[in-house]
Design a protein around this motif. Structure first.
Motif, PDB file in Angstrom:
ATOM      1  N   GLY A  47       0.831  -1.189   0.000  1.00  0.00           N
ATOM      2  CA  GLY A  47       0.000   0.000   0.000  1.00  0.00           C
ATOM      3  C   GLY A  47       0.867   1.240   0.000  1.00  0.00           C
ATOM      4  O   GLY A  47       1.895   1.295   0.681  1.00  0.00           O
ATOM      5  N   ASP A  48       0.473   2.232  -0.765  1.00  0.00           N
ATOM      6  CA  ASP A  48       1.317   3.412  -0.937  1.00  0.00           C
ATOM      7  C   ASP A  48       0.449   4.662  -0.995  1.00  0.00           C
ATOM      8  O   ASP A  48      -0.784   4.585  -1.095  1.00  0.00           O
ATOM      9  N   GLN A  49       1.097   5.827  -0.935  1.00  0.00           N
ATOM     10  CA  GLN A  49       0.428   7.108  -1.107  1.00  0.00           C
ATOM     11  C   GLN A  49       1.220   7.917  -2.133  1.00  0.00           C
ATOM     12  O   GLN A  49       2.371   7.597  -2.435  1.00  0.00           O
ATOM     13  N   LYS A  50       0.602   8.935  -2.694  1.00  0.00           N
ATOM     14  CA  LYS A  50       1.278   9.771  -3.687  1.00  0.00           C
ATOM     15  C   LYS A  50       2.609  10.284  -3.130  1.00  0.00           C
ATOM     16  O   LYS A  50       2.678  10.808  -2.024  1.00  0.00           O
ATOM     17  N   ALA A 266       7.875  16.526  -6.305  1.00  0.00           N
ATOM     18  CA  ALA A 266       7.035  17.579  -6.888  1.00  0.00           C
ATOM     19  C   ALA A 266       6.277  17.052  -8.103  1.00  0.00           C
ATOM     20  O   ALA A 266       5.079  17.304  -8.266  1.00  0.00           O
ATOM     21  N   LYS A 267       6.972  16.297  -8.952  1.00  0.00           N
ATOM     22  CA  LYS A 267       6.335  15.748 -10.150  1.00  0.00           C
ATOM     23  C   LYS A 267       5.259  14.733  -9.784  1.00  0.00           C
ATOM     24  O   LYS A 267       4.176  14.708 -10.381  1.00  0.00           O
ATOM     25  N   ASP A 268       5.533  13.911  -8.769  1.00  0.00           N
ATOM     26  CA  ASP A 268       4.603  12.842  -8.410  1.00  0.00           C
ATOM     27  C   ASP A 268       3.353  13.367  -7.711  1.00  0.00           C
ATOM     28  O   ASP A 268       2.280  12.782  -7.840  1.00  0.00           O
ATOM     29  N   THR A 269       3.481  14.459  -6.983  1.00  0.00           N
ATOM     30  CA  THR A 269       2.363  14.973  -6.189  1.00  0.00           C
ATOM     31  C   THR A 269       1.716  16.219  -6.768  1.00  0.00           C
ATOM     32  O   THR A 269       0.601  16.566  -6.388  1.00  0.00           O
ATOM     33  N   GLY A 270       2.430  16.925  -7.664  1.00  0.00           N
ATOM     34  CA  GLY A 270       1.919  18.181  -8.179  1.00  0.00           C
ATOM     35  C   GLY A 270       2.283  19.374  -7.322  1.00  0.00           C
ATOM     36  O   GLY A 270       1.837  20.490  -7.573  1.00  0.00           O
ATOM     37  N   LEU A 271       3.122  19.155  -6.298  1.00  0.00           N
ATOM     38  CA  LEU A 271       3.583  20.270  -5.469  1.00  0.00           C
ATOM     39  C   LEU A 271       4.507  21.184  -6.257  1.00  0.00           C
ATOM     40  O   LEU A 271       5.278  20.709  -7.099  1.00  0.00           O
ATOM     41  N   PRO A 272       4.497  22.479  -6.000  1.00  0.00           N
ATOM     42  CA  PRO A 272       5.515  23.365  -6.576  1.00  0.00           C
ATOM     43  C   PRO A 272       6.890  22.913  -6.075  1.00  0.00           C
ATOM     44  O   PRO A 272       7.033  22.490  -4.916  1.00  0.00           O
ATOM     45  N   TYR A 273       7.896  23.018  -6.943  1.00  0.00           N
ATOM     46  CA  TYR A 273       9.223  22.517  -6.570  1.00  0.00           C
ATOM     47  C   TYR A 273       9.773  23.185  -5.314  1.00  0.00           C
ATOM     48  O   TYR A 273      10.352  22.516  -4.447  1.00  0.00           O
TER      49      TYR A 273
END
Length: 344
Positions: A47-50, A266-273
């Protein structure tokens, strides 16, 4: 006065991470398949999360040379991940320090098999930059947003206790992170108790400062949690041991390569770098693998007892019954200081 809102585009990726430390489940938090790695006749259901185990293992090169298969399932939060562990749908998954306590309180069949300890600067009570509040004691009579049953909830309780206050001395507004963020930025609450990457988002956006953080107040632990049935299977137990060891090496890679990990995260979650990097330096990269020992059990027991006293956990929890120490190897004690934060 209404403060500038965080751009709406930032809310969606962060809501994917919102419940990582949350003690409550969400109806939409359902595991979904996201591929398979490795080869062989044995399959380890993970089981994993973003931005979680799969992302960091892949970035660190730790998904190579697997002599067993890893089947990944993605969840939006820790509690439903642990529900899947309890249902034997998942063999192992990583969560924060609070979901296992609530799962244990619900009588779930779970076992903590690995632990990381990190810095707790990301666990913070935030206030606007122009706030007159300067210390935790100033929260008396003020309104504070927090996710009920989350690690931030415990950090708020502990910070208040350190200041000679209790939850009864403040006006608690139980809000999930997206709603709490809106309340905080609109000025509907005086403070917000939350965790990274929200802390980094607010600070990087110039929308607040830290009134109190979790350093010396909370344990900074994160866990790998397995299904007892998987641990009773000798072949799966061997795969679990290997998987936990790969996560430990990946954590060392994160410390040595914070920039590279921040880009992946950042790429995997969509967070700003810049938010991802600040959160990595403040929180993620500080984590070190530690042993599951008496001190760790006692620390989690304190969290469990606190929430039981607040009637958020219905039953007395004996956390010692929910750990397996066989994978400790030569790890340092759980009280070992985490790596220093690189973020001021």
């Amino acid at each position: 006065m209404r403060r500038h809102l965080v751009p709406a585009a930032l809310l969606l990726p962060l809501t994917l991470l919102a419940s990582a430390c949350d003690g409550s489940s969400a109806a939409s938090s359902i595991g979904s398949g996201s591929g398979t790695d490795g080869k062989g006749s044995l399959t380890l259901n993970v089981g994993d999360q973003k931005g979680g185990s799969e992302a960091v293992l892949r970035a660190a090169g730790e998904l190579k040379n697997l002599d067993y298969k890893i089947k990944w399932s993605t969840f939006t939060s820790g509690p439903p991940l642990l529900e899947a562990v309890n249902a034997k749908a998942v063999d192992i998954g990583s969560v924060g320090n609070t979901p296992p306590v609530f799962a244990a309180g619900a009588g779930s069949k779970i076992t903590v098999v690995g632990a990381l300890r990190g810095g707790s600067q990301g666990e913070a009570v935030l206030v606007p930059k122009d706030s007159k509040l300067r210390k935790a004691a100033d929260l008396k009579g003020k309104s504070v947003a927090v996710a009920q049953g989350s690690s931030a909830h415990y950090q708020l309780i502990a910070s208040l206790k350190q200041a000679g206050l209790t939850l009864d001395d403040i006006k608690v507004k139980y809000l999930q992170p997206a709603d709490a963020l809106a309340a905080y930025t609109s000025g509907s609450v005086d403070a917000w108790a939350v965790w990274d990457p929200y802390t980094s988002q607010v600070l990087k956006g110039g929308q607040g400062r830290v009134l109190a953080d979790g350093e010396g107040v909370v344990n900074g632990l994160n866990f790998q949690v397995s299904a007892p049935s998987a641990l009773r299977d000798s072949k799966k137990a061997a795969a679990i041991k290997d998987f936990v060891e790969r996560l430990r090496r990946a954590q060392d890679w994160v410390y040595a390569h914070p920039d590279a990990w921040a880009k992946v995260w950042a790429k995997d979650t969509g967070l700003p770098y810049d938010v991802a990097l600040a959160s990595v330096n403040r929180s993620n990269a500080t984590r070190i693998p530690v042993a599951i020992d008496d001190a760790l059990v006692a620390s989690e027991q304190e969290i469990a007892d606190t929430f039981t006293s607040l009637k958020l956990i219905p039953n007395k929890v004996d956390f010692a019954k929910y750990v397996d120490r066989r994978f400790n190897d030569d790890l340092p004690p759980s009280t070992t200081a985490p790596r220093p934060s690189k973020e001021s």
